[in-house]
Write a protein that holds these residues in place. Structure first.
Motif, short mmCIF file in Angstrom:
data_model
loop_
_atom_site.label_atom_id
_atom_site.label_comp_id
_atom_site.label_asym_id
_atom_site.label_seq_id
_atom_site.Cartn_x
_atom_site.Cartn_y
_atom_site.Cartn_z
N UNK A 187 -18.28 42.34 -22.52
CA UNK A 187 -19.19 43.29 -21.53
C UNK A 187 -18.93 42.60 -20.25
N UNK A 188 -19.39 43.04 -19.06
CA UNK A 188 -19.25 42.30 -17.88
C UNK A 188 -20.52 41.50 -17.71
N UNK A 189 -20.34 40.15 -17.07
CA UNK A 189 -21.05 39.30 -16.98
C UNK A 189 -21.73 39.11 -15.49
N UNK A 190 -22.74 39.21 -14.94
CA UNK A 190 -23.20 39.02 -13.81
C UNK A 190 -23.52 37.55 -13.58
N UNK A 191 -22.65 36.79 -12.70
CA UNK A 191 -22.84 35.48 -12.22
C UNK A 191 -23.73 35.34 -11.26
N UNK A 192 -23.82 36.03 -10.29
CA UNK A 192 -24.76 35.95 -9.24
C UNK A 192 -25.12 37.56 -8.92
N UNK A 193 -26.44 37.74 -8.54
CA UNK A 193 -27.13 38.88 -8.10
C UNK A 193 -26.93 39.14 -6.57
N UNK A 194 -27.30 38.46 -5.76
CA UNK A 194 -27.15 38.52 -4.37
C UNK A 194 -26.74 37.30 -3.45
N UNK A 195 -25.44 37.11 -3.09
CA UNK A 195 -24.52 38.38 -3.08
C UNK A 195 -24.08 38.44 -4.62
N UNK A 196 -23.59 39.70 -4.81
CA UNK A 196 -23.26 40.05 -6.35
C UNK A 196 -21.60 39.32 -6.68
N UNK A 197 -21.56 38.84 -8.00
CA UNK A 197 -20.25 38.39 -8.42
C UNK A 197 -20.43 38.50 -10.03
N UNK A 198 -19.49 39.49 -10.60
CA UNK A 198 -19.20 39.94 -11.73
C UNK A 198 -17.96 39.29 -12.26
N UNK A 199 -18.02 39.20 -13.70
CA UNK A 199 -16.72 38.63 -14.53
C UNK A 199 -16.52 39.65 -15.76
N UNK A 200 -15.28 39.85 -15.79
CA UNK A 200 -15.07 40.39 -17.22
C UNK A 200 -13.60 40.24 -17.73
N UNK A 201 -13.26 39.89 -18.95
CA UNK A 201 -11.97 39.74 -19.44
C UNK A 201 -11.48 41.16 -20.01
N UNK A 202 -9.87 41.23 -19.70
CA UNK A 202 -9.31 42.48 -20.15
C UNK A 202 -7.98 42.17 -20.55
N UNK A 203 -7.25 42.93 -21.20
CA UNK A 203 -5.94 42.87 -21.63
C UNK A 203 -5.27 44.11 -21.89
N UNK A 204 -3.91 44.29 -21.82
CA UNK A 204 -3.29 45.54 -22.39
C UNK A 204 -1.67 44.90 -22.95
N UNK A 205 -1.58 45.52 -24.10
CA UNK A 205 -0.36 45.09 -24.71
C UNK A 205 0.24 46.18 -25.35
N UNK A 206 0.00 47.47 -24.71
CA UNK A 206 0.58 48.65 -25.18
C UNK A 206 1.54 49.25 -24.16
N UNK A 207 1.83 48.89 -22.96
CA UNK A 207 2.60 49.37 -22.08
C UNK A 207 4.33 49.09 -22.19
N UNK A 208 4.98 50.10 -21.93
CA UNK A 208 6.54 49.69 -21.93
C UNK A 208 6.81 49.09 -20.61
N UNK A 209 7.86 48.42 -20.47
CA UNK A 209 8.33 47.64 -19.25
C UNK A 209 9.99 48.43 -18.83
N UNK A 210 10.09 49.15 -17.91
CA UNK A 210 11.51 49.53 -17.62
C UNK A 210 12.53 48.45 -17.04
N UNK A 211 13.79 48.72 -17.31
CA UNK A 211 14.79 47.77 -16.61
C UNK A 211 14.24 47.52 -15.05
N UNK A 212 14.88 46.37 -14.67
CA UNK A 212 14.94 45.94 -13.34
C UNK A 212 15.86 46.89 -12.49
N UNK A 213 15.90 47.46 -11.34
CA UNK A 213 16.65 48.28 -10.67
C UNK A 213 16.80 47.84 -9.31
N UNK A 214 17.92 48.40 -8.78
CA UNK A 214 18.14 48.09 -7.31
C UNK A 214 18.27 46.58 -6.92
#
Length: 254
Positions: A187-214
């Motif tokens: 879940x997101x973690x509020x590090x500061x309320x005013x001014x706001x600062x929110x932290x969250x971790x995420x990942x993705x290992x499900x995407x495909x990567x095309x060949x480089x072109x041009x």
């Protein structure tokens, strides 16, 4: 409640050239490493060793806040959000354990009909050097689609920056970008309320990567060296993101 997603403009991309000696080193690396063994895929460990920004350090990015909001948007309820992500990126065998920060700016808020909308602002990132390939860097750029309200989806293109490659050389195109669909790891973690600062971790290992072109004459060597195109499970992005925001009525007064 139905939500509306809009993406209005693309991020700006640029390249930088290196010295002739660096170019020669890159050519040698590509020529001799085409049959190099595949790098072991890293476990999807979540990137945590990132500097912690402050709302004040992110404030200059408010200059990229979208100026044109949807008709009838309430500026006191619409907010401009600035986020910065630090993390690990792997595209085939291009393994960047410490990518340069990626900064995103967008606006979001309620529409007069009760739905919600968003407007894309900008995506900025500096080139990250590729280990083992002198003179070659990877620079993330906007791929033309983002959905920060619902799925968190983000399409990217990755420019390959080198004096030996065409300035147009990239992994992902306007028609076929690299489509990320990150999963939040906590879940997101509020590090500061005013001014706001929110932290969250995420990942993705499900995407495909095309060949480089041009990429020019060395395009084939680049793809052979780095195992592109890459199938699902052969690429990874794992990051820690921080974001802050201001409503538009406060933004104009700041």
């Amino acid at each position: 409640m139905k939500r509306i997603v809009t993406a209005l403009r693309r991020g700006r991309l640029a390249t930088r050239a290196g010295a002739g000696a660096v170019a020669a080193a890159l050519a040698l690396a590509l020529a001799t490493a085409a049959q190099a063994p595949a790098l072991a895929q890293p476990a999807p460990a979540r990137f945590a060793a990132a500097p912690v920004p402050t709302p004040e350090s992110l404030a200059p990015a408010y200059a990229d806040c979208p100026k044109d909001l949807p008709a009838g948007a309430d500026r006191a309820k619409w907010r401009c959000e600035v986020s910065v992500a630090y993390g690990h990126l792997k595209l085939g065998r291009i393994d960047l354990p410490d990518i340069k920060p990626i900064t995103l700016v967008h606006a979001e808020g309620p529409l007069p009909d009760g739905t919600f909308g968003q407007v894309f602002g900008s995506l900025r990132a500096e080139p990250t050097p590729v280990p083992g390939a002198p003179g070659l860097s990877v620079r993330a750029g906007y791929g033309g689609y983002a959905d920060f309200l619902n799925s968190g989806a983000l399409d990217l293109r990755f420019r390959l920056v080198s004096p030996l490659l065409n300035r147009t050389c990239a992994i992902g195109t306007d028609d076929a970008p690299v489509g990320l669909r990150p999963t939040r790891d906590a879940p997101s973690t509020w590090l500061s309320q005013d001014p706001p600062l929110v932290r969250f971790p995420a990942h993705d290992d499900t995407f495909t990567t095309p060949a480089a072109t041009r990429c020019g004459p060395l395009g084939r060597a680049v793809n052979q060296r780095f195992g592109l195109p890459a199938a699902t499970g052969e690429s990874l992005i794992a990051y820690t993101a921080y974001y802050t925001f201001r409503t538009y009525d406060r933004l104009s007064a700041a």
